[in-house]
Design a protein around this motif. Sequence first.
Motif, PDB file in Angstrom:
ATOM      1  N   THR A 176      28.670  77.067  78.756  1.00  0.00           N
ATOM      2  CA  THR A 176      29.525  77.318  77.152  1.00  0.00           C
ATOM      3  C   THR A 176      29.408  78.742  76.918  1.00  0.00           C
ATOM      4  OG1 THR A 176      29.387  76.399  75.823  1.00  0.00           O
ATOM      5  CG2 THR A 176      30.758  75.106  77.234  1.00  0.00           C
ATOM      6  N   SER A 177      29.549  79.662  75.167  1.00  0.00           N
ATOM      7  CA  SER A 177      28.923  80.082  75.353  1.00  0.00           C
ATOM      8  C   SER A 177      27.628  79.572  74.111  1.00  0.00           C
ATOM      9  CB  SER A 177      29.880  80.501  74.123  1.00  0.00           C
ATOM     10  OG  SER A 177      29.818  79.420  72.761  1.00  0.00           O
ATOM     11  N   SER A 211      40.179  84.692  78.260  1.00  0.00           N
ATOM     12  CA  SER A 211      38.962  84.445  77.865  1.00  0.00           C
ATOM     13  C   SER A 211      38.319  83.769  78.316  1.00  0.00           C
ATOM     14  CB  SER A 211      39.021  84.054  76.149  1.00  0.00           C
ATOM     15  OG  SER A 211      39.645  85.215  75.460  1.00  0.00           O
ATOM     16  N   ILE A 212      36.774  83.289  78.512  1.00  0.00           N
ATOM     17  CA  ILE A 212      36.502  82.516  79.131  1.00  0.00           C
ATOM     18  C   ILE A 212      35.877  81.370  78.311  1.00  0.00           C
ATOM     19  CG2 ILE A 212      34.092  81.611  80.100  1.00  0.00           C
ATOM     20  CD1 ILE A 212      34.249  84.756  81.422  1.00  0.00           C
ATOM     21  N   ASN A 213      36.395  79.985  78.377  1.00  0.00           N
ATOM     22  CA  ASN A 213      35.912  78.390  78.019  1.00  0.00           C
ATOM     23  C   ASN A 213      34.776  78.300  78.355  1.00  0.00           C
ATOM     24  OD1 ASN A 213      37.921  78.733  76.067  1.00  0.00           O
ATOM     25  ND2 ASN A 213      38.885  77.376  77.978  1.00  0.00           N
ATOM     26  N   ALA A 214      34.902  78.544  79.525  1.00  0.00           N
ATOM     27  CA  ALA A 214      32.758  77.866  79.893  1.00  0.00           C
ATOM     28  C   ALA A 214      33.735  78.198  81.389  1.00  0.00           C
ATOM     29  CB  ALA A 214      33.047  76.231  80.256  1.00  0.00           C
ATOM     30  N   ASN A 219      41.764  76.048  84.633  1.00  0.00           N
ATOM     31  CA  ASN A 219      40.969  76.332  85.602  1.00  0.00           C
ATOM     32  C   ASN A 219      40.930  76.941  87.162  1.00  0.00           C
ATOM     33  OD1 ASN A 219      38.831  74.404  84.803  1.00  0.00           O
ATOM     34  ND2 ASN A 219      39.771  72.589  85.385  1.00  0.00           N
ATOM     35  N   SER A 221      44.451  76.944  78.127  1.00  0.00           N
ATOM     36  CA  SER A 221      43.484  77.076  79.104  1.00  0.00           C
ATOM     37  C   SER A 221      44.170  76.215  80.463  1.00  0.00           C
ATOM     38  CB  SER A 221      42.224  75.361  78.569  1.00  0.00           C
ATOM     39  OG  SER A 221      41.471  76.948  77.603  1.00  0.00           O
ATOM     40  N   GLY A 272      46.675  80.537  73.975  1.00  0.00           N
ATOM     41  CA  GLY A 272      45.463  79.289  73.359  1.00  0.00           C
ATOM     42  C   GLY A 272      45.499  78.633  74.623  1.00  0.00           C
ATOM     43  N   ASN A 306      37.171  77.959  83.181  1.00  0.00           N
ATOM     44  CA  ASN A 306      38.109  77.610  82.220  1.00  0.00           C
ATOM     45  C   ASN A 306      37.911  78.462  81.766  1.00  0.00           C
ATOM     46  OD1 ASN A 306      38.882  75.782  79.872  1.00  0.00           O
ATOM     47  ND2 ASN A 306      39.043  74.630  81.914  1.00  0.00           N
ATOM     48  N   LEU A 307      39.531  79.275  81.702  1.00  0.00           N
ATOM     49  CA  LEU A 307      39.702  80.461  81.326  1.00  0.00           C
ATOM     50  C   LEU A 307      40.675  79.942  80.234  1.00  0.00           C
ATOM     51  CD1 LEU A 307      39.906  82.782  83.315  1.00  0.00           C
ATOM     52  CD2 LEU A 307      38.095  82.626  82.616  1.00  0.00           C
ATOM     53  N   ARG A 308      40.820  80.560  79.046  1.00  0.00           N
ATOM     54  CA  ARG A 308      42.033  80.264  78.047  1.00  0.00           C
ATOM     55  C   ARG A 308      43.240  81.908  78.023  1.00  0.00           C
ATOM     56  NH1 ARG A 308      38.445  80.130  74.163  1.00  0.00           N
ATOM     57  NH2 ARG A 308      39.154  82.268  73.632  1.00  0.00           N
TER      58      ARG A 308
END
Length: 119
Positions: A52-53, A30-33, A107, A105, A103, A97-99
């Motif tokens: 970010t979102s 999933s994408i954090n940023a 880069n 993260s 949980g 930056n992915l998760r």
Amino acid sequence: QVQLVESGGGLVQAGGSLKLSCAASIGTFSINAMGWYRQAPGKQRELVARITSDVTNYADSVKGRFTISRDNAKNTVYLQMNGLKPEDTASYYCNANLRDRLGYSYNYWGQGTQVTVSS
């Protein structure tokens, strides 16, 4: 496997515009940023813009000239660059930056795209 593919760099005269794109293949992450960084010869890599979102951040040097946006359906981030100046000349790198599902993260970086602004 995560892959970031950038496009849109090139040569432009001062005052001109370019739009960079970065398409991310992120698998089960999933994408954090996502963001854009740049590095000029002899200088450190610096943040240009990040999204970010619900939050966007810009370097002071590009505020009012650059706009970052994101297409969540395509996992793609864009950087619209207007009013380009010779000091914007640099290699521009996409960052994600992915998760993972646990949980944690991580880069990831694109290969870079060159932006050259002539005076």
